[in-house]
Design a protein around this motif. Structure first.
Motif, PDB file in Angstrom:
ATOM      1  N   ASN A 199      23.765  28.634  29.820  1.00 17.78           N
ATOM      2  CA  ASN A 199      22.688  27.636  29.812  1.00 17.78           C
ATOM      3  C   ASN A 199      21.444  28.154  29.093  1.00 17.78           C
ATOM      4  O   ASN A 199      20.312  27.956  29.532  1.00 17.78           O
ATOM      5  CB  ASN A 199      22.338  27.215  31.246  1.00 17.78           C
ATOM      6  CG  ASN A 199      23.510  26.553  31.945  1.00 17.78           C
ATOM      7  OD1 ASN A 199      24.383  25.967  31.308  1.00 17.78           O
ATOM      8  ND2 ASN A 199      23.542  26.658  33.268  1.00 17.78           N
ATOM      9  N   GLY A 200      21.682  28.854  27.983  1.00 13.94           N
ATOM     10  CA  GLY A 200      20.584  29.323  27.149  1.00 13.94           C
ATOM     11  C   GLY A 200      20.016  30.672  27.524  1.00 13.94           C
ATOM     12  O   GLY A 200      19.134  31.183  26.829  1.00 13.94           O
ATOM     13  N   LEU A 223      31.321  23.616  29.193  1.00 12.90           N
ATOM     14  CA  LEU A 223      31.325  23.626  27.732  1.00 12.90           C
ATOM     15  C   LEU A 223      31.273  25.067  27.240  1.00 12.90           C
ATOM     16  O   LEU A 223      30.361  25.819  27.595  1.00 12.90           O
ATOM     17  CB  LEU A 223      30.140  22.838  27.179  1.00 12.90           C
ATOM     18  CG  LEU A 223      30.077  21.353  27.546  1.00 12.90           C
ATOM     19  CD1 LEU A 223      28.877  20.688  26.878  1.00 12.90           C
ATOM     20  CD2 LEU A 223      31.367  20.636  27.170  1.00 12.90           C
ATOM     21  N   LEU A 224      32.253  25.438  26.451  1.00 16.86           N
ATOM     22  CA  LEU A 224      32.306  26.764  25.841  1.00 16.86           C
ATOM     23  C   LEU A 224      32.059  26.591  24.351  1.00 16.86           C
ATOM     24  O   LEU A 224      32.862  25.975  23.647  1.00 16.86           O
ATOM     25  CB  LEU A 224      33.672  27.413  26.089  1.00 16.86           C
ATOM     26  CG  LEU A 224      33.901  28.785  25.448  1.00 16.86           C
ATOM     27  CD1 LEU A 224      32.923  29.820  25.996  1.00 16.86           C
ATOM     28  CD2 LEU A 224      35.345  29.250  25.655  1.00 16.86           C
ATOM     29  N   GLU A 242      27.960  26.338  28.912  1.00 19.63           N
ATOM     30  CA  GLU A 242      27.018  25.378  29.490  1.00 19.63           C
ATOM     31  C   GLU A 242      27.629  24.759  30.739  1.00 19.63           C
ATOM     32  O   GLU A 242      28.785  24.334  30.729  1.00 19.63           O
ATOM     33  CB  GLU A 242      26.694  24.261  28.503  1.00 19.63           C
ATOM     34  CG  GLU A 242      25.930  24.681  27.271  1.00 19.63           C
ATOM     35  CD  GLU A 242      25.771  23.522  26.303  1.00 19.63           C
ATOM     36  OE1 GLU A 242      25.048  22.555  26.636  1.00 19.63           O
ATOM     37  OE2 GLU A 242      26.396  23.563  25.228  1.00 19.63           O
ATOM     38  N   THR A 243      26.833  24.695  31.802  1.00 20.99           N
ATOM     39  CA  THR A 243      27.195  23.931  32.986  1.00 20.99           C
ATOM     40  C   THR A 243      26.235  22.746  33.075  1.00 20.99           C
ATOM     41  O   THR A 243      25.302  22.629  32.278  1.00 20.99           O
ATOM     42  CB  THR A 243      27.097  24.792  34.257  1.00 20.99           C
ATOM     43  OG1 THR A 243      25.716  25.106  34.506  1.00 20.99           O
ATOM     44  CG2 THR A 243      27.895  26.078  34.102  1.00 20.99           C
ATOM     45  N   VAL A 271      29.969  14.437  33.329  1.00 24.15           N
ATOM     46  CA  VAL A 271      28.699  14.454  32.600  1.00 24.15           C
ATOM     47  C   VAL A 271      28.784  15.384  31.392  1.00 24.15           C
ATOM     48  O   VAL A 271      28.338  15.045  30.289  1.00 24.15           O
ATOM     49  CB  VAL A 271      27.553  14.871  33.545  1.00 24.15           C
ATOM     50  CG1 VAL A 271      26.288  15.190  32.758  1.00 24.15           C
ATOM     51  CG2 VAL A 271      27.269  13.760  34.554  1.00 24.15           C
ATOM     52  N   LEU A 272      29.380  16.554  31.583  1.00 20.50           N
ATOM     53  CA  LEU A 272      29.509  17.496  30.468  1.00 20.50           C
ATOM     54  C   LEU A 272      30.446  16.957  29.389  1.00 20.50           C
ATOM     55  O   LEU A 272      30.187  17.108  28.191  1.00 20.50           O
ATOM     56  CB  LEU A 272      30.013  18.845  30.978  1.00 20.50           C
ATOM     57  CG  LEU A 272      28.997  19.664  31.777  1.00 20.50           C
ATOM     58  CD1 LEU A 272      29.666  20.883  32.383  1.00 20.50           C
ATOM     59  CD2 LEU A 272      27.821  20.089  30.900  1.00 20.50           C
TER      60      LEU A 272
END
Length: 219
Positions: free
Chosen positions: A21-22, A63-64, A85-86, A120-121
């Motif tokens: 997540n950044g 998300l990878l 990303e979650t 959502v992802l």
């Protein structure tokens, strides 16, 4: 500590560094630890839900590098040096929801919520690829994530609402959250139109029912 124990420790644990997540997350992990368990148990990202743990339900989707993957099927060491990303990446402030989160809220695209982070992802991924999608395309794109509650229609509505928000469109004329009757009918295999009800007085003659004969005998 024996030489054999040293070898065992060096082969079962490995240091990894992943952008989550950044932000960078680094540490030693067991080489057998799944990405899902690492995210949940060690990074406290409990939006990654574990259902079947066999890659079937899709509820552990993250998300990878921008693409959806099942976190229960990947080892944490496999994502070393990559970006994950979650759903927490969208917004951590309930007062400032991401347009996709707003859409799922407005369109009632969830009930128990177990599949919602994954949905959502997945929505984020497919709308970044292409904003204009038919309902049938949306159903196909989310088919890898199982939902036991909604019947999917409200999720489809949520994805379309999110697309409108991201495009900056005005609200749908038929009302956000309500699919046109033709589309609902086609999805249910009705050809887009409900069959007309039979006129009263047609069909089976109810007076021939045995109960009617008994009632006449008692009259």
């Amino acid at each position: 500590m024996t030489l054999q124990q040293t070898r065992d420790d060096s082969t079962t644990r490995r240091r990894i560094s992943v952008t989550i997540n950044g932000r960078e997350a680094a540490g030693e992990v067991d080489t057998r630890l799944t990405l899902a368990d690492w995210l949940r148990d060690e990074l406290d990202l409990v939006s990654v839900h574990l259902g079947c743990e066999h890659g079937v339900c899709g509820c552990c989707t993250v998300l990878l590098n921008g693409q959806s993957v099942r976190a229960c099927l990947l080892l944490a060491v496999q994502v070393d040096g990559q970006s994950v990303e979650t759903v927490e990446s969208l917004s951590s402030n309930p007062q400032e929801l991401h347009p996709i989160q707003e859409a799922f809220h407005e369109e009632h695209g969830l009930q128990c919520g177990f599949c919602t982070p994954a949905m959502v992802l997945r929505t984020k991924e497919i709308l970044e690829e292409k904003l204009d999608r038919t309902n049938e395309e949306v159903r196909h794109e989310i088919s890898g994530i199982l939902c036991r509650c909604t019947g999917y229609q409200n999720i489809v509505n949520s994805v379309q609402c999110a697309a409108r928000k991201l495009r900056g469109d005005a609200p749908s004329q038929h009302g956000d959250g309500i699919a046109p009757a033709a589309e609902v009918g086609a999805f249910e295999g009705q050809g887009g139109e409900d069959p007309a009800p039979a006129p009263i007085g047609t069909g089976d003659d109810l007076t021939s029912h045995p109960r009617s004969e008994n009632e006449e005998a008692r009259a």
